[in-house]
Design a protein around this motif. Structure first.
Motif, PDB file in Angstrom:
ATOM      1  N   GLU A 130      -2.170   5.184   8.346  1.00 15.81           N
ATOM      2  CA  GLU A 130      -1.553   6.381   8.533  1.00 15.81           C
ATOM      3  C   GLU A 130      -2.026   7.531   9.139  1.00 15.81           C
ATOM      4  O   GLU A 130      -2.935   7.902   8.677  1.00 15.81           O
ATOM      5  CB  GLU A 130      -0.966   6.746   7.264  1.00 15.81           C
ATOM      6  CG  GLU A 130      -0.147   5.628   6.280  1.00 15.81           C
ATOM      7  CD  GLU A 130       0.426   6.237   4.753  1.00 15.81           C
ATOM      8  OE1 GLU A 130      -0.219   7.297   4.537  1.00 15.81           O
ATOM      9  OE2 GLU A 130       1.306   5.390   3.935  1.00 15.81           O
ATOM     10  N   GLN A 131      -1.503   7.423  10.552  1.00 16.61           N
ATOM     11  CA  GLN A 131      -2.020   8.553  11.266  1.00 16.61           C
ATOM     12  C   GLN A 131      -3.595   8.555  11.340  1.00 16.61           C
ATOM     13  O   GLN A 131      -4.170   9.721  11.353  1.00 16.61           O
ATOM     14  CB  GLN A 131      -1.277   9.907  10.896  1.00 16.61           C
ATOM     15  CG  GLN A 131      -0.010  10.016  11.166  1.00 16.61           C
ATOM     16  CD  GLN A 131       0.310  10.122  12.578  1.00 16.61           C
ATOM     17  OE1 GLN A 131      -0.062  10.884  13.174  1.00 16.61           O
ATOM     18  NE2 GLN A 131       1.009   9.044  13.179  1.00 16.61           N
ATOM     19  N   GLY A 155      -6.459  11.216   8.927  1.00 15.51           N
ATOM     20  CA  GLY A 155      -5.278  10.190   8.264  1.00 15.51           C
ATOM     21  C   GLY A 155      -6.142   9.428   7.077  1.00 15.51           C
ATOM     22  O   GLY A 155      -7.141   9.715   6.630  1.00 15.51           O
ATOM     23  N   ASP A 194      -0.925   4.204  13.564  1.00 13.85           N
ATOM     24  CA  ASP A 194       0.023   3.792  12.317  1.00 13.85           C
ATOM     25  C   ASP A 194      -0.038   2.154  12.391  1.00 13.85           C
ATOM     26  O   ASP A 194       0.562   1.571  13.525  1.00 13.85           O
ATOM     27  CB  ASP A 194       1.253   4.190  12.315  1.00 13.85           C
ATOM     28  CG  ASP A 194       1.385   5.728  11.836  1.00 13.85           C
ATOM     29  OD1 ASP A 194       0.855   6.085  11.151  1.00 13.85           O
ATOM     30  OD2 ASP A 194       2.062   6.510  12.563  1.00 13.85           O
ATOM     31  N   ARG A 219      -2.761  -0.701   5.259  1.00  7.23           N
ATOM     32  CA  ARG A 219      -2.108   0.140   6.135  1.00  7.23           C
ATOM     33  C   ARG A 219      -2.807   1.056   6.730  1.00  7.23           C
ATOM     34  O   ARG A 219      -3.660   1.967   5.872  1.00  7.23           O
ATOM     35  CB  ARG A 219      -0.838   0.677   5.010  1.00  7.23           C
ATOM     36  CG  ARG A 219       0.362   0.961   5.717  1.00  7.23           C
ATOM     37  CD  ARG A 219       1.632   1.084   5.087  1.00  7.23           C
ATOM     38  NE  ARG A 219       1.660   2.277   4.108  1.00  7.23           N
ATOM     39  CZ  ARG A 219       1.599   2.504   2.971  1.00  7.23           C
ATOM     40  NH1 ARG A 219       1.442   1.081   2.134  1.00  7.23           N
ATOM     41  NH2 ARG A 219       1.483   3.545   2.049  1.00  7.23           N
ATOM     42  N   THR A 221       0.724  -1.824   9.913  1.00  7.52           N
ATOM     43  CA  THR A 221       0.615  -2.650   8.538  1.00  7.52           C
ATOM     44  C   THR A 221       0.004  -4.056   8.892  1.00  7.52           C
ATOM     45  O   THR A 221       0.745  -4.605   9.718  1.00  7.52           O
ATOM     46  CB  THR A 221       1.693  -2.467   7.990  1.00  7.52           C
ATOM     47  OG1 THR A 221       2.260  -0.939   7.821  1.00  7.52           O
ATOM     48  CG2 THR A 221       1.852  -3.015   6.467  1.00  7.52           C
TER      49      THR A 221
END
Length: 291
Positions: A8-9, A64, A29, A6, A31
């Protein structure tokens, strides 16, 4: 443990705080689910290669975080303990045959596992097993990799990555430079690994037919941003948008679009030759059957 990856930012800047500073990823972002077949597409310069190197912490984000299974990678992460991640996430870079260096195929494939502490005997067993997976028999084990054809060398290089027994296989333009028959064989090998070994596959490609035929999810990158994502069925419905982005369109969708312009009606544009053939069969009132 679930082996999702994943972002994230995630930001990434090459040579930060220098006159050569260059930003490659902007607040990404995404996944990649365990067991999925995910495609990353976009032009040269879209950030695909940079993103790919974050998948096994070859690069760390400059902002991130990247979560790889139970590991969290941030700008502050210590480089010392990243080796286990590289065993779990194997990357096949473009033209991997350029990285072959041992005197025999067996030694080349066994090199990686031995580097991770696997005994020589076990590593050679892995070499034999993985060579079979990529469609080459035992007779290749004692041959020099440099006597092989380009396609065979690539298979050996891929077997070397598989010998690490990764849970995720990342493929960077894996069929570049191969003829159509070689391309088809190579893509079928990866499909088998995905289906039979339940391996998570991440495919970086500019060939939209491969995305349509194999992927279950696709991310489109442009200038370091994710500009669209979803199933290939969703992303490829907007043919005009794909053309505007100069991304290419699956051949079946392009053909169907021309049919549509002449009055054909599709609930959803077909992505693959099989879907197009099924639609034609339905329109003609034919019945599909297995011989």
């Amino acid at each position: 443990m679930v082996m999702d990856i994943r972002f994230e930012q995630v930001n990434f800047v090459y040579q930060p705080d220098t006159p050569f500073e260059q930003r490659a990823l902007y607040a990404v972002d995404l996944t990649i689910k365990e067991g999925s077949y995910t495609a990353l597409v976009g032009h040269t310069g879209s950030g695909k290669s940079t993103l790919l190197q974050h998948l096994n912490a070859l690069l760390k984000p400059t902002g991130g975080k990247v979560l790889i299974g139970d590991r969290t990678i941030t700008p502050e992460t210590d480089n010392k303990n990243l080796k286990p991640i590289r065993k779990k996430v194997g990357i096949v870079f473009q033209f991997p045959e350029a990285q072959l260096f041992e005197e025999t195929v067996a030694k080349d494939i066994a090199f990686g596992p031995q580097n991770f502490g696997v005994s020589q005997e076990e590593a050679l067993g892995l070499a034999k097993e993985k060579l079979e997976l990529v469609g080459l028999d035992d007779s290749f084990l004692e041959r020099s990799p440099f006597e092989l054809s380009g396609g065979q060398m690539r298979r050996v290089a891929i077997a070397g990555v598989l010998a690490m027994e990764p849970e995720v296989l990342v493929l960077d333009e894996p069929t570049a430079g191969l003829d159509p028959a070689g391309r088809k064989e190579m893509m079928e090998i990866f499909w088998r690994l995905h289906k039979e070994k339940k391996m998570t596959i991440v495919l970086v490609t500019h060939l939209m037919d491969d995305v349509a035929n194999f992927a279950d999810y696709v991310y489109v990158l442009e200038k370091g941003n994710v500009v669209r994502h979803g199933s290939p069925q969703d992303v490829f419905q907007d043919v005009d948008w794909l053309k505007e982005k100069q991304l290419g369109v699956p051949a079946a969708s392009e053909f169907a679009e021309k049919m549509q312009a002449k009055g054909a009606r599709f609930e959803q544009l077909p992505l693959t030759e099989e879907e197009l053939a099924d639609w034609i069969l339905q329109q003609s009132g034919g019945v599909a059957y297995d011989e």
